[in-house]
Design a protein around this motif. Sequence first.
Motif, PDB file in Angstrom:
ATOM      1  N   GLU A 158      -9.526   8.893 -11.081  1.00  0.00           N
ATOM      2  CA  GLU A 158      -8.743   8.773  -9.599  1.00  0.00           C
ATOM      3  C   GLU A 158      -8.052  10.253  -9.295  1.00  0.00           C
ATOM      4  O   GLU A 158      -8.458  10.744  -8.186  1.00  0.00           O
ATOM      5  CB  GLU A 158      -7.664   7.865  -9.481  1.00  0.00           C
ATOM      6  N   SER A 206      -9.815  12.797  -6.660  1.00  0.00           N
ATOM      7  CA  SER A 206      -8.977  13.310  -5.599  1.00  0.00           C
ATOM      8  C   SER A 206      -9.061  14.785  -5.344  1.00  0.00           C
ATOM      9  O   SER A 206      -8.947  15.305  -4.387  1.00  0.00           O
ATOM     10  CB  SER A 206      -7.481  12.820  -5.757  1.00  0.00           C
ATOM     11  N   ASN A 226     -12.220  15.857  -3.823  1.00  0.00           N
ATOM     12  CA  ASN A 226     -12.472  15.341  -2.485  1.00  0.00           C
ATOM     13  C   ASN A 226     -11.495  15.757  -1.542  1.00  0.00           C
ATOM     14  O   ASN A 226     -11.234  15.748  -0.357  1.00  0.00           O
ATOM     15  CB  ASN A 226     -12.534  13.854  -2.133  1.00  0.00           C
ATOM     16  N   VAL A 236      -8.156  15.373  -1.382  1.00  0.00           N
ATOM     17  CA  VAL A 236      -7.217  14.191  -0.738  1.00  0.00           C
ATOM     18  C   VAL A 236      -5.933  14.161  -1.859  1.00  0.00           C
ATOM     19  O   VAL A 236      -6.052  14.231  -2.817  1.00  0.00           O
ATOM     20  CB  VAL A 236      -8.069  12.867  -0.677  1.00  0.00           C
ATOM     21  N   ASN A 296      -4.817  11.103  -2.608  1.00  0.00           N
ATOM     22  CA  ASN A 296      -4.881   9.648  -3.425  1.00  0.00           C
ATOM     23  C   ASN A 296      -6.248   9.025  -3.378  1.00  0.00           C
ATOM     24  O   ASN A 296      -7.013   9.103  -2.326  1.00  0.00           O
ATOM     25  CB  ASN A 296      -3.795   8.613  -2.765  1.00  0.00           C
ATOM     26  N   THR A 297      -6.653   8.768  -4.464  1.00  0.00           N
ATOM     27  CA  THR A 297      -7.850   7.992  -4.657  1.00  0.00           C
ATOM     28  C   THR A 297      -7.517   6.486  -5.325  1.00  0.00           C
ATOM     29  O   THR A 297      -6.772   6.555  -6.453  1.00  0.00           O
ATOM     30  CB  THR A 297      -8.909   8.538  -5.588  1.00  0.00           C
ATOM     31  N   GLN A 341     -20.694  12.073  -0.390  1.00  0.00           N
ATOM     32  CA  GLN A 341     -19.593  12.724  -1.316  1.00  0.00           C
ATOM     33  C   GLN A 341     -20.106  14.284  -1.572  1.00  0.00           C
ATOM     34  O   GLN A 341     -20.891  14.531  -2.060  1.00  0.00           O
ATOM     35  CB  GLN A 341     -19.398  12.162  -2.738  1.00  0.00           C
ATOM     36  N   SER A 358     -11.820  13.002   3.795  1.00  0.00           N
ATOM     37  CA  SER A 358     -10.630  13.356   3.750  1.00  0.00           C
ATOM     38  C   SER A 358      -9.958  13.595   5.323  1.00  0.00           C
ATOM     39  O   SER A 358      -9.020  13.728   5.311  1.00  0.00           O
ATOM     40  CB  SER A 358     -10.521  14.731   3.109  1.00  0.00           C
ATOM     41  N   THR A 374      -9.990   6.393  -0.522  1.00  0.00           N
ATOM     42  CA  THR A 374      -9.382   7.873  -0.500  1.00  0.00           C
ATOM     43  C   THR A 374      -8.504   8.057   0.781  1.00  0.00           C
ATOM     44  O   THR A 374      -8.669   7.431   1.908  1.00  0.00           O
ATOM     45  CB  THR A 374     -10.394   9.039  -0.400  1.00  0.00           C
ATOM     46  N   THR A 375      -7.269   8.192   0.657  1.00  0.00           N
ATOM     47  CA  THR A 375      -6.164   8.558   1.588  1.00  0.00           C
ATOM     48  C   THR A 375      -5.226   9.940   1.387  1.00  0.00           C
ATOM     49  O   THR A 375      -4.902   9.928   0.047  1.00  0.00           O
ATOM     50  CB  THR A 375      -5.671   7.560   1.815  1.00  0.00           C
ATOM     51  N   ASN A 376      -4.923  10.271   2.334  1.00  0.00           N
ATOM     52  CA  ASN A 376      -3.762  11.319   2.194  1.00  0.00           C
ATOM     53  C   ASN A 376      -2.327  10.439   2.502  1.00  0.00           C
ATOM     54  O   ASN A 376      -1.265  11.069   2.487  1.00  0.00           O
ATOM     55  CB  ASN A 376      -3.788  12.608   3.071  1.00  0.00           C
TER      56      ASN A 376
END
Length: 354
Positions: A24, A28, A31, A33, A35-36, A144, A155, A180-182
Amino acid sequence: MTAAFIRVYDSYWYVLGEEVRQFEQEFSAFNQVSNTVGVANGLDALVLALQVLGIGPGDEVIVPSNTYIATWLAVTHVGAMPVPVEPEPSTSNLDPTLVAKAITPRSRVIMPVHLYGQACRMTEIMALAAQHSLYVVEDNAQAQGAAFAGRLTGSFGHVNGTSFYPGKNLGALGDAGAVTTNDAELARRVQVLRNYGSQQKYYNEVTGYNSRLDELQAALLRIKLQQLPDWTRQRQQVATWYNQHLADIEALRLPAIAEGATHVYHLYVVHTAHRDALQQHLMGQGIGTMIHYPVPPHLQKAYANLDLPAGKFPIAEKLAATCLSLPMWPGMTEEHVAIVAAGIRSFELQILSK
């Protein structure tokens, strides 16, 4: 790979352990970001993404009319309504100008799919979302490493889903996926939902799921992630060779890339009115191809209840009737590409002689 398997086996910890945490963090970083969250598969990733945004009955989610059905299924599984929007014929990706026309007071989410590995026009999509106070959930299962305007897919959105199905550019040796998220709070909610709605064993905060990326798949993905940039360059080189060898075949439409987008070529998809005959011709020469995807979601029996008849989404239907995925893999040589191109040319001569 063998060393990773042994490491996991000898750890005696097979679910939500150190391998998942490390993957994770590494994904992250890859990518770009914050959080994964590893989950069981790509569909679950999209379902959980929608659920943590509070999407449910009465809500509308704008989706492409041409995509793998998992995109639509995620919307259905949370009780919301998929609202199909036609793609740009040239790229097969969601058309932002048509997205704008599909927004209603019930719209809550735009769900772009970076189809075949090409980034959608995310700058315009994000601007639309901001203008109308909508969420964006990217379906990044096929892309990806792709980017739009220098920013990586997966992202942009508020929370996004991706798949590590074995056939993906970054594939596990079984089903696997990630969110995935910020947004740290959204990531926390996904972590709770994926594990029976629990942060502490036997104490359940919400009615969650069993959707966890297992340790073995995480360990294998950590190894393959290191190779992904090189594999992407190889795919892009193969695509360049295809473009060169197929450039003057008038009956064949080659992939087009939108300005500002990059393409990681999960698939190299061409279009021709003679698709079925060409596929059979190539098969006769020992060249395997595939059709992604032969039936648009609105014409699937699963969505008969939406009463969206043939002809309702003509662009999606035409793309489905004419698309053909040519052989594509990292390590494919120009000689391989030339063989495929020669097979297509021999078919073209047959058609012209009739």
